[in-house]
Design an enzyme around this catalytic site. Structure first.
Site, PDB file in Angstrom:
ATOM      1  N   TYR A 195       5.840   1.061   2.496  1.00 13.78           N
ATOM      2  CA  TYR A 195       5.100  -0.011   3.173  1.00 13.78           C
ATOM      3  C   TYR A 195       5.818  -0.388   4.455  1.00 13.78           C
ATOM      4  O   TYR A 195       6.939  -0.877   4.425  1.00 13.78           O
ATOM      5  CB  TYR A 195       4.996  -1.213   2.226  1.00 13.78           C
ATOM      6  CG  TYR A 195       4.182  -2.388   2.738  1.00 13.78           C
ATOM      7  CD1 TYR A 195       3.301  -2.269   3.811  1.00 13.78           C
ATOM      8  CD2 TYR A 195       4.278  -3.634   2.122  1.00 13.78           C
ATOM      9  CE1 TYR A 195       2.554  -3.348   4.254  1.00 13.78           C
ATOM     10  CE2 TYR A 195       3.538  -4.725   2.553  1.00 13.78           C
ATOM     11  CZ  TYR A 195       2.680  -4.574   3.617  1.00 13.78           C
ATOM     12  OH  TYR A 195       1.951  -5.647   4.048  1.00 13.78           O
ATOM     13  N   ILE A 250      -5.284  -0.775   1.366  1.00 13.36           N
ATOM     14  CA  ILE A 250      -4.760  -1.879   0.561  1.00 13.36           C
ATOM     15  C   ILE A 250      -5.362  -3.145   1.168  1.00 13.36           C
ATOM     16  O   ILE A 250      -4.930  -3.600   2.231  1.00 13.36           O
ATOM     17  CB  ILE A 250      -3.212  -1.942   0.587  1.00 13.36           C
ATOM     18  CG1 ILE A 250      -2.592  -0.573   0.292  1.00 13.36           C
ATOM     19  CG2 ILE A 250      -2.713  -3.012  -0.389  1.00 13.36           C
ATOM     20  CD1 ILE A 250      -2.672  -0.114  -1.121  1.00 13.36           C
ATOM     21  N   LYS A 306       1.771   3.052   3.794  1.00 15.06           N
ATOM     22  CA  LYS A 306       0.882   1.953   4.177  1.00 15.06           C
ATOM     23  C   LYS A 306       1.366   1.465   5.539  1.00 15.06           C
ATOM     24  O   LYS A 306       2.369   0.762   5.644  1.00 15.06           O
ATOM     25  CB  LYS A 306       0.946   0.831   3.133  1.00 15.06           C
ATOM     26  CG  LYS A 306       0.104  -0.397   3.449  1.00 15.06           C
ATOM     27  CD  LYS A 306       0.324  -1.453   2.366  1.00 15.06           C
ATOM     28  CE  LYS A 306      -0.340  -2.774   2.708  1.00 15.06           C
ATOM     29  NZ  LYS A 306       0.026  -3.836   1.738  1.00 15.06           N
TER      30      LYS A 306
END
Length: 299
Positions: free
Chosen positions: A136, A207, A165
């Site tokens: 992330y 997400i 992400k």
């Protein structure tokens, strides 16, 4: 684990609280099941939207336990964030023991680390688990930025890193990662109001934030944009964008929980130091959400 686990809409689920400030596990389970019924393919608890920094270690583990039990075969992919590397390692191991199917690993909270330190933190957590990993990158929230080259370097060292992400807000990063890694990594975004743009740049997973209140609309938006591009989704995106933009303001947690409350799927209760929106901020959010509800499209 196949990379299909990352390809689709995965809610960054909010953490619901009871009136006395405890985690509301009964609603958490029901809320997650509702999103899966709408077509979501997994669940990411304990992210920034899940108010992870305000939850105790035991509360985090209990959230994962509840979701694993509620969702059966649907992957639960908790965020692994903490103030110290040692605690992040323990959390990763505890979540794996509870049945998590993957981990979303982020830099340590509060301390803005350089690459040398961020790399060591990430490596320590990755070595502590056998689970697939979503890296992330959110420099806006966490003040630590992974460049495309650094992301690919980590992925080359740790084969279990399957996805990234990318939430820097710079859409050009996606091309940079692909240039260096080919199709080695599944690209995902965590920015609600850049999902259509992200899909055009090779993102295959989202997400999502406002999916907590509008799951069906989020899934349809994703699928239409993935399959038909901007032209196929423009009308739906135009309707959704003002609400999606509430995901990228400093008080996005409060705004998304307020959206949930207004559609009848949750409460705006947050844990201090957050407080519910008031004044002009609240008026703006309510106006946007009311308009979205009033003009909600037939899908």
């Amino acid at each position: 684990m196949s990379k299909s686990m990352w390809q689709g809409v995965i809610p960054a689920i909010t953490t619901p609280f009871t009136e006395d400030g405890q985690v509301d596990h009964a609603f958490l389970a029901k809320h997650a099941q509702w999103q899966v019924e709408a077509g979501c393919i997994g669940m990411v608890p304990l992210g920034s939207l899940g108010e992870s920094a305000t939850l105790s270690f035991d509360e985090k583990v209990a959230v994962v336990r509840t979701l694993v039990k509620a969702l059966g075969d649907v992957p639960v992919i908790p965020g692994i964030g903490s103030l110290s590397t040692g605690e992040a390692v323990k959390l990763a191991q505890a979540c794996e023991a509870e049945g998590a199917r993957g981990l979303m690993i982020l830099p340590a909270y509060a301390y803005s680390s350089d690459w040398h330190e961020a790399r060591a933190h990430f490596a320590a957590v990755a070595r502590a688990t056998r689970l697939p990993i979503l890296l992330y990158n959110n420099p806006i929230a966490y003040k630590t930025d992974f460049s495309a080259a650094q992301i690919v370097e980590l992925a080359n060292e740790f084969p279990q890193i399957e996805a990234v992400k990318e939430s820097s807000g710079d859409i050009r990063r996606l091309a940079g990662i692909q240039e260096l890694s080919g199709d080695r990594l599944v690209l995902m975004t965590g920015i609600d109001d850049a999902i259509v743009e992200g899909l055009a740049m090779g993102v295959t997973g989202w997400i999502a934030g406002q999916v907590n209140a509008f799951p069906r609309e989020s899934v349809v938006l994703f699928e239409r944009a993935r399959d038909g591009g901007y032209a196929a989704v423009k009308e739906l995106y135009d309707w959704f964008l003002p609400t999606l933009r509430l995901d990228t303001i400093p008080k996005f947690v409060q705004a998304i929980k307020l959206t949930q409350q207004m559609v009848g799927w949750g409460s705006e209760r947050v844990r201090a130091p957050r407080l519910v929106l008031e004044g002009a901020e609240r008026e703006h959010a309510v106006r946007v959400i009311e308009q979205a509800i009033k003009t909600r499209p037939e899908l």
